[in-house]
Design a protein around this motif. Structure first.
Motif, PDB file in Angstrom:
ATOM      1  N   VAL D 294      26.811  84.130  61.168  1.00 27.63           N
ATOM      2  CA  VAL D 294      25.387  84.096  61.493  1.00 27.63           C
ATOM      3  C   VAL D 294      24.649  83.081  60.618  1.00 27.63           C
ATOM      4  O   VAL D 294      23.842  82.288  61.111  1.00 27.63           O
ATOM      5  N   LEU D 295      24.946  83.104  59.312  1.00 31.73           N
ATOM      6  CA  LEU D 295      24.186  82.230  58.409  1.00 31.73           C
ATOM      7  C   LEU D 295      24.323  80.746  58.778  1.00 31.73           C
ATOM      8  O   LEU D 295      23.301  80.043  58.856  1.00 31.73           O
ATOM      9  N   PRO D 296      25.534  80.238  59.031  1.00 37.25           N
ATOM     10  CA  PRO D 296      25.612  78.817  59.414  1.00 37.25           C
ATOM     11  C   PRO D 296      24.872  78.508  60.703  1.00 37.25           C
ATOM     12  O   PRO D 296      24.215  77.463  60.809  1.00 37.25           O
ATOM     13  N   PRO D 302      27.223  73.988  58.476  1.00 35.88           N
ATOM     14  CA  PRO D 302      28.481  74.739  58.380  1.00 35.88           C
ATOM     15  C   PRO D 302      28.462  75.632  57.145  1.00 35.88           C
ATOM     16  O   PRO D 302      27.670  75.414  56.221  1.00 35.88           O
ATOM     17  N   LEU D 303      29.360  76.603  57.134  1.00 35.82           N
ATOM     18  CA  LEU D 303      29.457  77.494  55.981  1.00 35.82           C
ATOM     19  C   LEU D 303      29.789  76.677  54.743  1.00 35.82           C
ATOM     20  O   LEU D 303      30.705  75.850  54.763  1.00 35.82           O
ATOM     21  N   PHE D 304      29.036  76.914  53.683  1.00 31.97           N
ATOM     22  CA  PHE D 304      29.267  76.176  52.448  1.00 31.97           C
ATOM     23  C   PHE D 304      30.573  76.657  51.830  1.00 31.97           C
ATOM     24  O   PHE D 304      30.771  77.848  51.614  1.00 31.97           O
ATOM     25  N   GLY D 366      19.295  73.868  54.509  1.00 33.54           N
ATOM     26  CA  GLY D 366      19.451  74.028  55.948  1.00 33.54           C
ATOM     27  C   GLY D 366      18.135  73.993  56.691  1.00 33.54           C
ATOM     28  O   GLY D 366      17.099  73.587  56.162  1.00 33.54           O
ATOM     29  N   LYS D 367      18.214  74.412  57.925  1.00 38.80           N
ATOM     30  CA  LYS D 367      17.043  74.433  58.809  1.00 38.80           C
ATOM     31  C   LYS D 367      17.008  75.872  59.306  1.00 38.80           C
ATOM     32  O   LYS D 367      17.605  76.214  60.322  1.00 38.80           O
ATOM     33  N   ARG D 534      28.088  77.935  67.232  1.00 39.28           N
ATOM     34  CA  ARG D 534      29.030  76.938  66.741  1.00 39.28           C
ATOM     35  C   ARG D 534      30.484  77.242  67.092  1.00 39.28           C
ATOM     36  O   ARG D 534      31.340  76.359  66.994  1.00 39.28           O
ATOM     37  N   SER D 535      30.797  78.486  67.458  1.00 40.65           N
ATOM     38  CA  SER D 535      32.222  78.807  67.576  1.00 40.65           C
ATOM     39  C   SER D 535      32.631  79.108  69.027  1.00 40.65           C
ATOM     40  O   SER D 535      31.803  79.199  69.925  1.00 40.65           O
TER      41      SER D 535
END
Lengths: 377, 417, 499, 667
Positions: D294-296, D302-304, D366-367, D534-535
């Motif tokens: 969810v966060l990305p 992308p996930l950090f 991020g945005k 994204r996935s």
């Protein structure tokens, strides 16, 4: 509407009614015969109704000719079951139970076979349907029975032969299994008949061995131990059985946190307890609580520790002595243990010390003047 | 924080102002992160406060936990602030889709190593305290503690240096000398219980079949409250305990009194009738040492025939204790109780050793208990439901005593001191 | 409905067609076709007939001289009991059911019986049960036995026998009722009809007997408090082995005569409906024999009392006579109407039914109070008449249907001769006891009567009769086996059977 | 696996005209022909479709969430004031036992299993799981287990020994009611669900990933689920053994925990916590996975530190095995054990911290779009941090001996499990609802839902820190005024606050249920890609077709879907949209596979699972019933094993004349 057959059955029914009435009037009321005739009448009414309903069997469409009934052994097996039932009723219950099982199993097989054969017109298909329904029952049952027989037979063999021979037998047998397995694995093209033949031969061999083992009976030390009652862990008197495993500590968990470790060292008996910096001669234990002592023998003779449970104990419930101790005596003890060995003893003192005439003690027979006093507040 | 607490050896000492502040800060910082901003009102002197050590063992723990809580609180605040900043700073205000970066290993390794280092430091100190608290070789007094549903039994093994020449058995209140390293040998008769006097040490489970040790030492005479903290069945909530620290002299007096011979009530008194009722009803389970039957034989209780654990509280010196029924009820009425509990350490011993007299007796609760024990404290004492325990109670059953019997019993019990 | 090769093969009744001995055993234990089941039953019954005949011989010798005894006197009661059991449940019932199962499908143009596996179960159950009973007798069991354990065995074995017979009867009745290939019930052969009548009778009465057995067994296992023990077994179950109940077991014999008459006379059966009705009525009446009472006719002091005694007597003893009388008369009528050429089948069937009739008449006579025959050996004779009559009728039935069932007919002359010899054997085995009965020789006893004069001779004569019957049996089996080996194909019967 | 060929929708396949013999299959097999219903209750009862099973897991879990929540509210009502009278001691003990049991075994675990079932195959580009029938069996076991455990309420009282069910208190003498029997047997049955599910998902993940999807291109949710499945695979057998021993002790007189017979009651504690601690990670890691998705998405980044997150998850999985005894610091293990486990527990804080840092840094730069899903995810980051830090204080063993078994522990694990696991699950609800049902949950209600839950949760569990530190033990059916302390802000005050908080929390969760109803009644369809996701799971229709993907995508990136929609400008490094979600989907449909093999439904999983409650009831009440249940199971087992691996055409009547109905139902 009424064909001859129907008329006949209706007539019979009427006649049965008349017979019943006549019987009731002239012979006696409410007798077995009256009941029977009533049943006859009722059954004939039913049969007449059926005959009328199926139009005397004189229908256009013939019932499918199901004469293609295949051979079946289940009627015979069912009868075998019934014979077992009779045997069970007369001789022993085990046959009765077995008979019920056989009858039920045979009836199940019979029913499913009958059902499957009329399922469709394709015999092969019917057979597969039957298999699908019954293999889930047949496979496990047959496998269980087979394995049970093999295991039981093998256990008879192992109980009959001596300890070392048992190990050898085990090694040989497992090697054989490994060997056969290896051959089968290396030569996958091996005929399945050959493989199953080997398996059957092996199974038959074990079963035969089992029967022989059953005939030979238990091996000597097992028979001795059974006769001496050592499977109950009874040993508190002076008896010394060579059939007893003296180094057994019952469970590992007993080693942790005993109330005291009682050591016999140089003819001196002392109790080592957590929290006390010096070895103690008095041990205080809670009442009504299973407590564990560990006895360590550093003496060069074989020794055992005896816990006296007091006079009040003798009248107490048997649950208050440790299971392996003699419940009918007021003392319990460890086994005789050699130098360096240790044994746990779990004891429950139900009554306080003040209820005892003599002090509660832990002593070692053969070591005089040494005792640990047990105080139960 | 770390450096300050690490420099202090766990020892007896008064709280410094700075340490009070540090403790308050640690405790409250954590609460603050829990979104409760009532900073000034955290401590309310609850008797079981885990942050108010009254003995060296508890103090060792306290010295260790304060900095840990503080550090945890600070980290919590840092993370919360960071998240809040990110939310405010990078809210979607129509900015373009950012660059698809997949991380910065150097940053991440740094941020992994820092907490690991902090924890390593904490770990070193933790290690030391663990082993210090586990010592059993410096014991000065051993007391056996046995838990059962739902009360504690204390027995004092024979220790001649303390004048204990015959075993003393008590329940409800653990009486111990102040300033002395006491070692409890804990076990249990039925299920697992846990012995916990927060002011004196952390908790230690009493496990059947095992002997567990717990160090206790009180700096000052006083009463320290505790509670069984391992769930032990129906009345777990009502299984309490109190540790009573007496000065060594008072303790010697207490010992002497506990070993004093039984004094039968005078003939013709209500108490004497109460003794008869006791012999008739209570002695089946409750032992009173020295009590004799009319025929002159010693009355020996046989709780193993009636109670599953095989034990019921020994009532020999009942009125020297301030509580009954597993410390669920006070034997003292409220005013008298406060008098003892709030006494300063110098007067405490005298007040405690005075025991319970008729004027101070909490008659209501005692009578309710005698009238129908399972009603005031849930226990497995319904005869219809005891098949699993072969008909034996766990706890005290309803004896169905008449009111006059209760009168007599109360009078008798008042003589047990 | 097209039959594939597989199906046709499976119709032969075996999974794997194998000629090895093992295969033969496998085929036999998994049998599910009417020919095998019927023949198995008939052979089983033949074995029991041999036992019965031998026992009959022994009993005749034993009763020749009251004083001397060839077998242990303690075993007498067992011997009489085993004789009765052998005649009824060893011979009459399974024989008639077996022959009916063997022949009925061909009479109905059906390929097999209904519920063939149930029939197979019946056969195995009868076999196992009758062996159990035999074992129980050997172990001092039976209704009057001294060994409690074997008495229980006897009861349970008897129950299993009855269970088997019920199963067989259900299969037989269902076959006739459901596999008529469009023939109305009134148009089927008399053999099939009489088979269904007898089978239904057994289905309706034997469960009562099974229930009684359960009752008795409970009594036995509970220290005989319910009924008081051994002596009563016979009085509770005796009806299943006496007239007129036995007429139910042998009912198919009547149909054999009817069919044989038609074929012999090459004519239609006259008044067919009357015959059917008579059989039905007789059967229905007999069903009431579960009353377990001997309905003796006594002339009372008042007409109403006399009537009250007469009606049940007539109902249970006289009306059943209707069936054989009507069948015999109408068969003769058929002969008269047609152009008869006597066959062995007809002779055997006719004489067999005659013997049955004689037995039933004897039974009816026995229940006349004036003659005072109850409890005499007269009753034994009636039973032998009925059972041996059934055996004769079975010989007729085999002769009649062998061509259609096996494709091999039996030669007429030997059958005729054997039938005549059989009649002689039957009469010799029973008639002397009618006479001895009139002279008050007691039933089922080898003592307590005057053996001088004609009574002694009568007893030894029965031995001869039983022995002769044994010979007839052996001869007929020999005849049957040899005919199966002969090459002659009975085309004639085939044609007629399908006509 | 039984596989039948079904025509893909949209492709023209000639109608099935089997040259079948004149057989009526339904007569042939009677009830035993394979089920084929694609609609109605039968399509759910006999389904092996991972999506349907996922939804059933979810619905079951949600039901038990409500049950467990009501139990919690009753507990809080009882404790709102001193000497509470809402529940009696017995009922209270049952209540807290069943609250924990329900929440752990019947809500969080199955809910995670539901998400995993639904989304793991979608995220790895598979058409189903590796063992669809075992999958169905797992679900029915869970349901059967849940029913058995809760059946005790109606048959003499539920289990009352605490969810940890310490011996010997759980033995027949000390817990004489049948509740514990129902509990042990029910959990054994539910354990089968976990175990089979674990094997199934592990094999699925390892074997059925889309071409190009290496392990390090797998979505984090799938990664975390995989770690969880390994944890389950090793943990469940341990608890099963423990429960088995307890069952034998209770029902068959065994003496595994009988002290008088030489047993050590600590054996149970070790067995329980060897399972119990990994269980904590089993509960929390799926939620970590969810918010790592969810966060990305809502940071548009992308996930950090993807590898760090993945490996820290795996590290948690490993180290989680070495810390069980920190639940037993007060049990008297001896100083060496305590010290070792204390250090191990501190060590596990490190990878957990790594995750929090990475999530924060994911958002950094991020945005951020604050949808409800995102709010719950951020809520998790903060609240779990608090729970994690209070956890670190427990790793200091001496300190733990003061706080364990007090309300401080209750506060700690509720911050971890409510603030962590449940917030993650709610984030997943809001994020994936349009994917599962084709409709978006109402965002406005969602916002209320979130804020009420945050406030309620902090009000309920925040004060528990204070209660615990002030010495209020847990599992007490009453607390007494005498030990509540002085002043206005005494323990009574904080207890009351916590109880009020629980009611607010209830309202918040009630709003979610209302939201579900509102959404279900709404006619508005969700857009194909509502979140700009994204996935892979978003590269199919909403809800997905029965066969998930018309053609299996080839994977080149971690965030494959995003990279099909966006391309990086080589010069400015900014992202620009090159295709819409519809374009991507249309591209896949153009290359649709011609023959798609889908597993056939089956009766056996259900039948097999149905046998288990009978065994359980039989063990409790009457062994013959157990034998009957065992026979049912044995039969089903063999029926299953002997079920044709490929369902022949003759096995069922064709669903419609042209054979299209099966595949076309979702079209």
């Amino acid at each position: 509407m009424f064909k001859v057959g129907s008329k006949l059955f209706l007539g019979l029914t009427g006649f049965a009614a008349l017979t019943l009435v006549a019987y009731l009037i002239f012979v006696e009321r409410l007798a077995l015969g009256g009941v029977a005739l009533s049943v006859v009448f009722a059954v004939l009414v039913g049969l007449s109704a059926v005959i009328i309903m199926i139009n005397d069997g004189d229908s256009e469409v013939q019932p499918r000719d199901v004469s293609l009934v295949r051979a079946s052994m289940w009627p015979l097996v069912t009868v075998v079951g019934f014979v077992l039932l009779i045997l069970g009723l007369v001789v022993a219950q085990v046959y009765f139970i077995f008979g019920i099982v056989v009858v039920l199993a045979a009836l199940t097989e019979w029913l499913v076979q009958a059902w499957s054969e009329s399922a469709s017109d394709d015999a092969a298909h019917n057979e597969s349907a039957r298999r699908r329904l019954l293999h889930p029952i047949e496979f496990p049952v047959i496998a269980t029975l087979g394995l049970g027989v093999i295991i039981f037979a093998f256990s008879r063999i192992m109980l009959a032969i001596s300890k070392s021979a048992g190990a050898v037998a085990f090694i040989v047998l497992s090697s054989l299994v490994l060997l056969v397995g290896a051959i089968v694995a290396l030569r996958p093209a091996l005929k399945s008949a050959l493989v199953s033949g080997i398996c059957v031969a092996g199974a038959v061999g074990i079963v035969v061995g089992g029967i022989a083992g059953q005939g030979a009976g238990l091996r000597t030390e097992l028979a001795e131990a059974a006769a001496e009652g050592h499977f109950l862990h009874r040993e508190c008197g002076e008896e010394k059985s060579k059939y007893f495993d003296k180094k057994a500590m019952k469970t590992i968990s007993l080693r942790t946190n005993p109330v005291a470790i009682v050591e016999l060292r140089g003819g001196v008996l002392s109790a080592i307890m957590t929290g006390f910096n010096e070895p103690q001669k008095i041990v205080s234990v809670p009442r009504g609580n299973p407590v564990t002592f560990i006895f360590r023998n550093f003496d060069d003779a074989e020794r055992r520790m005896v816990a006296s449970l007091g006079t009040a104990m003798a009248a107490g419930a048997e649950t208050s002595t440790e299971k392996e101790g003699h419940s009918d005596s007021n003392e319990t003890c460890t086994q005789l243990i050699p130098q360096g060995a240790e044994q746990a003893l779990t004891v429950t003192y139900a009554k306080p010390s003040i209820a005892q005439e003599d002090p509660l003690t832990l002593t070692v027979p053969g070591v005089t003047g040494q005792a640990i006093e047990v105080v139960v507040p | 924080m770390n450096h300050r607490s690490s420099n202090e050896t766990p020892a007896v000492g008064r709280l410094s102002v700075a340490r009070v502040k540090a403790r308050r800060f640690g405790q409250c910082a954590l609460v603050a992160t829990g979104a409760i901003a009532l900073l000034g009102s955290c401590a309310t002197n609850a008797p079981q406060d885990t942050w108010q050590p009254k003995g060296p063992n508890a103090k060792m723990i306290d010295d260790l936990q304060q900095p840990v809580f503080a550090v945890a609180g600070i980290i919590g605040i840092i993370v919360s602030v960071a998240v809040a900043y990110v939310i405010w700073r990078y809210k979607d205000r129509g900015q373009p889709i950012p660059e698809q970066t997949h991380g910065k290993p150097a940053l991440e390794i740094t941020l992994t190593v820092i907490p690991a280092l902090i924890l390593a430091v904490v770990g070193v100190f933790t290690f030391r305290v663990i082993f210090d608290l586990a010592r059993t070789d410096d014991t000065q007094l051993v007391i056996n503690v046995t838990g059962q549903q739902w009360w504690w039994e204390y027995d004092y093994p024979v220790q001649n240096e303390w004048g204990i020449t015959q075993p003393i058995i008590s329940s409800g209140q653990l009486v111990m000398p102040a300033g002395t390293k006491v070692l409890l040998r804990e076990t249990s008769r039925d299920v697992i219980h846990s012995y916990w006097i927060p002011a004196l040490n952390g908790k230690r489970d009493a496990v059947p079949g095992r002997i567990h040790t717990l160090r206790l030492e009180a700096d000052e005479p006083g009463i320290y409250a505790g509670q069984c903290t391992e769930f032990c069945g129906l009345s777990h909530a009502n299984m309490r305990m109190e540790a009573v620290a007496l000065s060594k002299e008072d303790f010697a007096r207490w010992i002497a009194n506990q070993q004093a011979a039984y004094q039968a009530p005078a003939e013709g008194t209500l108490a004497k009738e109460g003794e008869a009722v006791f012999l008739n009803q209570c002695v089946r389970c409750h032992q009173v040492d020295g009590l004799k039957r009319p025929d002159g034989t010693l009355a020996i209780a046989a709780p193993d025939e009636n109670v599953w654990s095989g034990a019921a509280p020994n009532l020999t010196k009942l009125m020297t204790r301030n509580t009954f029924a597993g410390a669920m009820f006070d034997l003292l009425r409220d005013a008298c109780r406060d008098d003892v509990w709030k006494a300063d350490s110098a007067e405490f011993g005298v007040k405690y050793l005075a025991g319970v007299d008729e004027a101070c007796l909490n008659v209501n609760d005692l009578r309710a208990w005698l009238r129908n024990a399972p009603e005031v404290k849930p226990m497995y004492a319904n005869p219809a439901l005891l098949t699993e325990t072969n008909g034996k109670y766990r706890g005290m059953p309803n004896l169905g005593l008449s009111e006059s019997d209760i009168d007599k019993l109360v009078a008798y019990l008042l003589t047990l001191k | 409905m097209v039959m594939t090769a597989t199906q046709a093969q499976s119709a032969t009744g075996s999974v794997a067609v194998s000629t090895s001995p093992l295969g033969a055993v496998a085929r036999w234990v998994t049998l599910a076709d009417h020919v095998r089941i019927g023949m198995s039953l008939a052979l089983g019954a033949a074995l029991w007939l041999a036992i019965a005949a031998v026992v009959g011989v022994v009993l005749g010798v034993e009763r020749f001289d009251v004083g001397a005894s060839v077998v242990n006197a303690d075993a007498h009661i067992q011997l009489f009991s085993v004789h009765q059991f052998a005649l009824v449940f060893g011979v009459a019932a399974p024989l008639m059911l077996g022959i009916a199962l063997w022949s009925v499908p061909s009479q109905l143009h059906a390929s097999n019986i209904s519920l063939p596996r149930l029939a197979a179960f019946g056969w195995w159950a009868w076999l196992a049960g009758s062996i159990t009973v035999l074992v129980s007798y050997l172990g001092n069991g039976g209704p009057g036995g001294g060994s409690e354990r074997y008495v229980e065995t006897y009861l349970l074995g008897l129950g299993l026998v009855m269970l088997g017979l019920v199963a067989l009867a259900i299969s037989l009745a269902t076959t006739v009722l459901t596999r008529r290939n469009g023939l109305p019930l009134s148009a089927i052969s008399l053999g099939a009809f009489s088979a269904v009548v007898g089978a239904l009778g057994m289905v309706l009465t034997l469960p009562v007997a099974i229930g009684t057995i359960v009752y008795l067994w409970v009594d036995y296992t509970n220290a005989r408090v319910a009924f008081g023990g051994a002596g009563l077994i016979d009085s509770w179950l005796g009806w299943t082995m006496r007239e007129p109940q036995t007429l139910l077991y042998v009912a198919p014999a009547l149909g054999v005569l009817g069919d044989a008459a038609v074929r012999t006379a090459k004519s239609r059966q006259p008044l067919r409906g009357v015959m059917l009705t008579a059989m039905g009525i007789a059967a229905t009446v007999i069903l009431s024999s579960v009353t377990q009472q001997a309905h003796v006719f006594t002339v009372g002091t008042s007409p109403s009392e006399t009537l009250a005694s007469f009606v049940p007597y007539a109902l249970f003893n006289v009306v059943p006579l209707l069936a054989p009388v009507v069948v015999i008369l109408l068969s003769l009528l058929a002969l008269k109407a047609g152009t008869p050429s006597l066959s062995g089948a007809f002779v055997a069937a006719f004489l067999g039914v005659g013997m049955i009739f004689t037995g039933l008449v004897g039974s009816a006579a026995m229940h006349l109070d004036v003659l005072d025959l109850v409890g005499t050996v007269f009753g034994e004779a009636a039973l032998v008449y009925v059972v041996y009559g059934a055996v004769l009728a079975s010989i007729g039935a085999v002769a009649l249907h062998a061509g259609a069932v096996t494709g091999k007919a039996l030669p007429d002359l030997p059958v005729t001769l054997l039938a005549l010899l059989g009649v002689a054997a039957t009469v010799l085995a029973s008639l002397p006891h009618y006479i001895a009965g009139l002279l008050d020789q007691p039933r089922a006893a080898a003592v307590g009567y005057d053996d001088s004069g004609i009574v002694g001779i009568a007893n030894i004569a029965t031995s001869l009769g039983h022995a002769l019957m044994l010979l007839v049996l052996i001869a007929f089996i020999g005849l049957f086996v040899s005919s199966r080996r002969s090459a002659a194909i009975a085309d004639r019967y085939r044609v007629e059977a399908s006509a | 696996m039984a596989i039948i060929e079904r025509p893909a929708p949209g492709t023209t396949v000639p109608a099935l005209t089997p040259a079948a013999p004149a057989i009526t299959p339904s007569r042939t097999y009677g009830a035993l022909r394979r089920p084929v219903a694609t609609t109605g209750w039968k399509s759910w009862l006999f389904t092996v479709d991972h999506k349907k099973l996922g939804l059933m897991y979810g619905a079951t879990a949600l039901f038990f969430f409500i049950v467990g929540g009501l139990e919690a509210v009753l507990i809080r009502l009882q404790l709102a004031a001193p000497d509470g009278k809402v529940l009696n001691a017995d009922l209270y003990n049952q209540m807290f036992t069943m609250h924990a049991t329900t929440m752990v075994f019947l809500f969080v675990m199955p809910m995670a299993a539901g998400f995993a079932n639904y989304f793991v195959p979608l995220q790895i580009g598979a058409r189903d799981v590796a063992f669809p029938r075992i999958n169905a069996f797992g679900f029915w076991c869970l349901l059967a287990g849940g029913i058995v455990v809760n059946l005790a309420w109606f048959l003499g009282g539920a289990a009352d020994g605490g969810w940890f069910m310490y011996a010997p208190n759980s033995g027949p003498v000390f817990s004489p009611s049948k509740g514990v029997d129902f509990w042990t047997l029910g959990l054994q049955i539910a354990g089968i669900a976990s175990l089979t599910g674990a094997i199934n998902l592990i094999v699925t993940v390892l074997n059925m990933r889309a071409p190009g999807m290496t392990l390090m291109k797998m979505p984090v949710f799938t990664w975390m689920i995989t770690v969880v499945q390994f944890l389950l695979l090793f943990a469940v057998p341990v608890i099963t053994v423990a429960l088995f021993l307890l069952t034998f002790q209770r029902s068959f007189g065994a003496q595994f925990f009988d002290v008088a017979a030489g047993a050590d009651p600590l054996l149970w504690q070790h067995l329980f916590w060897i399972f119990g601690h990994p269980e904590v990670y089993i509960l929390i890691l799926p939620s970590f996975g969810i918010i790592s998705e969810v966060l990305p998405v809502f940071s548009r980044k992308p996930l950090f530190g993807y590898p760090f997150v993945v490996f820290s998850g795996a590290a948690i999985g490993f180290v989680g095995w070495g810390v069980w005894a920190h639940h037993m610091f007060a049990s008297g293990l001896g100083p060496v054990s305590v010290a070792v486990f204390s250090l191990a527990t501190m060590a596990i804080a490190v990878p957990t911290g790594v995750k929090i840092i990475n999530w924060t840094l994911t958002m950094w730069g991020g945005k951020l779009v604050f949808t409800t899903a995102m709010k719950f995810a951020i809520g998790l980051v903060v609240l779990f941090t608090i729970g994690g830090l209070s956890g670190v204080t427990h790793s200091v063993a001496p300190s733990d001996t003061q706080q364990t078994d007090t309300y401080y522990i209750v506060a700690h694990f509720h911050y971890v499990l409510f603030g962590g696991a449940i917030f993650g699950i709610f984030s997943g609800f809001y994020y994936w609802w349009p994917k599962m049902f084709g409709k978006m949950l109402n965002e406005r209600l969602g916002s209320w839902n979130f804020w009420l839950m945050v406030i309620g949760m902090n009000m309920t569990f925040g004060p528990m820190h204070i209660l615990g530190l002030q010495g209020q033990p847990r599992r007490m059916y009453v607390w007494t005024e005498a030990r509540a302390g002085e002043g206005f802000f005494n323990l009574g005050f904080w207890n009351l606050i916590a109880s009020i908080g629980s009611l607010i929390l209830t309202v918040g969760i009630g709003l979610f249920l209302i939201n579900v109803v509102v959404t279900a009644r709404s006619k508005v369809r969700a857009p194909l890609d509502p979140w700009n996701a994204r996935s892979l799971e978003w590269m199919t229709s909403n809800p997905p077709k029965e066969h998930n993907f018309d053609s299996i995508p080839h994977v080149h990136h971690l965030d494959e879907f995003f990279h099909r929609k966006y391309e990086e400008d080589p010069t400015t490094h900014s992202m620009r949209e090159v295709a819409s979600a519809e374009d991507v989907l249309a591209e896949l449909e153009r290359n649709a596979d011609q023959h798609i093999h889908m597993p056939s439904p089956s009766y056996w999983p259900l039948v097999l699972a149905c046998g288990m409650p009978f065994v359980a009831l039989g063990v409790i009440y009457s062994i013959p019933v157990a034998i009957a249940g065992g026979l049912i199971m044995l039969y089903a087992l063999y029926g299953w094993a002997l079920e044709p691996s490929t369902a022949p055409e003759s096995d069922f009547d064709a669903p419609s004349s042209n054979g299209h109905a099966v595949g076309a139902s979702h079209g």
